[in-house]
Design a protein around this motif. Structure first.
Motif, PDB file in Angstrom:
ATOM      1  N   ALA A  61     -19.649 -56.909   3.228  1.00  0.00           N
ATOM      2  CA  ALA A  61     -20.926 -57.567   3.538  1.00  0.00           C
ATOM      3  C   ALA A  61     -20.717 -59.048   3.846  1.00  0.00           C
ATOM      4  O   ALA A  61     -21.307 -59.579   4.797  1.00  0.00           O
ATOM      5  CB  ALA A  61     -21.897 -57.393   2.376  1.00  0.00           C
ATOM      6  N   LEU A  62     -19.877 -59.711   3.066  1.00  0.00           N
ATOM      7  CA  LEU A  62     -19.576 -61.124   3.345  1.00  0.00           C
ATOM      8  C   LEU A  62     -18.890 -61.272   4.696  1.00  0.00           C
ATOM      9  O   LEU A  62     -19.197 -62.185   5.469  1.00  0.00           O
ATOM     10  CB  LEU A  62     -18.689 -61.714   2.241  1.00  0.00           C
ATOM     11  N   GLN A  72      -7.634 -57.685  -0.590  1.00  0.00           N
ATOM     12  CA  GLN A  72      -8.974 -58.274  -0.702  1.00  0.00           C
ATOM     13  C   GLN A  72      -9.187 -59.312   0.389  1.00  0.00           C
ATOM     14  O   GLN A  72     -10.241 -59.346   1.022  1.00  0.00           O
ATOM     15  CB  GLN A  72      -9.156 -58.929  -2.075  1.00  0.00           C
ATOM     16  N   LEU A  84     -17.215 -53.347  -1.106  1.00  0.00           N
ATOM     17  CA  LEU A  84     -18.510 -53.371  -0.424  1.00  0.00           C
ATOM     18  C   LEU A  84     -19.046 -54.792  -0.285  1.00  0.00           C
ATOM     19  O   LEU A  84     -19.582 -55.164   0.766  1.00  0.00           O
ATOM     20  CB  LEU A  84     -19.520 -52.484  -1.158  1.00  0.00           C
ATOM     21  N   GLU A  85     -18.889 -55.589  -1.328  1.00  0.00           N
ATOM     22  CA  GLU A  85     -19.346 -56.976  -1.277  1.00  0.00           C
ATOM     23  C   GLU A  85     -18.529 -57.783  -0.276  1.00  0.00           C
ATOM     24  O   GLU A  85     -19.067 -58.614   0.459  1.00  0.00           O
ATOM     25  CB  GLU A  85     -19.274 -57.627  -2.666  1.00  0.00           C
ATOM     26  N   LEU A  86     -17.213 -57.532  -0.240  1.00  0.00           N
ATOM     27  CA  LEU A  86     -16.351 -58.247   0.707  1.00  0.00           C
ATOM     28  C   LEU A  86     -16.689 -57.879   2.146  1.00  0.00           C
ATOM     29  O   LEU A  86     -16.699 -58.732   3.026  1.00  0.00           O
ATOM     30  CB  LEU A  86     -14.876 -57.961   0.409  1.00  0.00           C
ATOM     31  N   GLY A 114     -16.224 -47.967   0.049  1.00  0.00           N
ATOM     32  CA  GLY A 114     -16.087 -48.961  -1.004  1.00  0.00           C
ATOM     33  C   GLY A 114     -15.020 -48.583  -2.002  1.00  0.00           C
ATOM     34  O   GLY A 114     -14.972 -49.105  -3.106  1.00  0.00           O
ATOM     35  N   LEU A 136     -14.683 -60.247  -5.148  1.00  0.00           N
ATOM     36  CA  LEU A 136     -15.578 -59.122  -5.388  1.00  0.00           C
ATOM     37  C   LEU A 136     -14.963 -57.798  -4.966  1.00  0.00           C
ATOM     38  O   LEU A 136     -13.856 -57.753  -4.447  1.00  0.00           O
ATOM     39  CB  LEU A 136     -16.865 -59.382  -4.611  1.00  0.00           C
ATOM     40  N   SER A 154     -21.402 -61.147   7.471  1.00  0.00           N
ATOM     41  CA  SER A 154     -22.176 -62.395   7.530  1.00  0.00           C
ATOM     42  C   SER A 154     -21.345 -63.530   8.107  1.00  0.00           C
ATOM     43  O   SER A 154     -21.853 -64.365   8.864  1.00  0.00           O
ATOM     44  CB  SER A 154     -22.674 -62.769   6.134  1.00  0.00           C
TER      45      SER A 154
END
Length: 102
Positions: A18-19, A43, A14-16, A91, A11, A22
């Motif tokens: 967020a992951l 990445q 920003l998605e990375l 991002g 991804l 988590s």
């Protein structure tokens, strides 16, 4: 704990991020079984930033990492890439110039 099946192509930043957050909290576990072997080091660096290979092996999903990515991921755990906070906060797409300037 929820298992996240990573897509063939990873991804955006920003998605990375967020992951990564988590993962750090231990909320999710990754499954790498369909991730492309040509995924960029940048990445991977964003996704794995701040994680420890021993402490986070289960949530990282070490047993599902494709053979083609194993050496890159080991290298990142041993020698993490420096990422600029601006890249992570905005991002901005990661490219060779961003990685070199980090």
């Amino acid at each position: 704990m929820e298992t996240i099946f990573l897509p063939h192509k990873l991804l955006g930043v920003l998605e990375l991020v967020a992951l990564n957050q988590s993962l750090y909290r231990g909320d999710i576990r990754l499954d790498w079984s369909t991730v492309a072997g040509d995924t960029s080091m940048e990445q991977l660096a964003v996704l794995l930033a701040g994680l420890d290979a021993d402490e986070h092996a289960e949530v990282v999903g070490a047993e599902t990492i494709p053979h083609e990515l194993e050496s890159s991921i080991i290298e990142l755990f041993e020698h993490p890439l420096a990422l600029t906070p601006a890249t992570l906060e905005t991002g901005t797409e990661i490219d060779d110039d961003t990685a070199e300037g980090a």
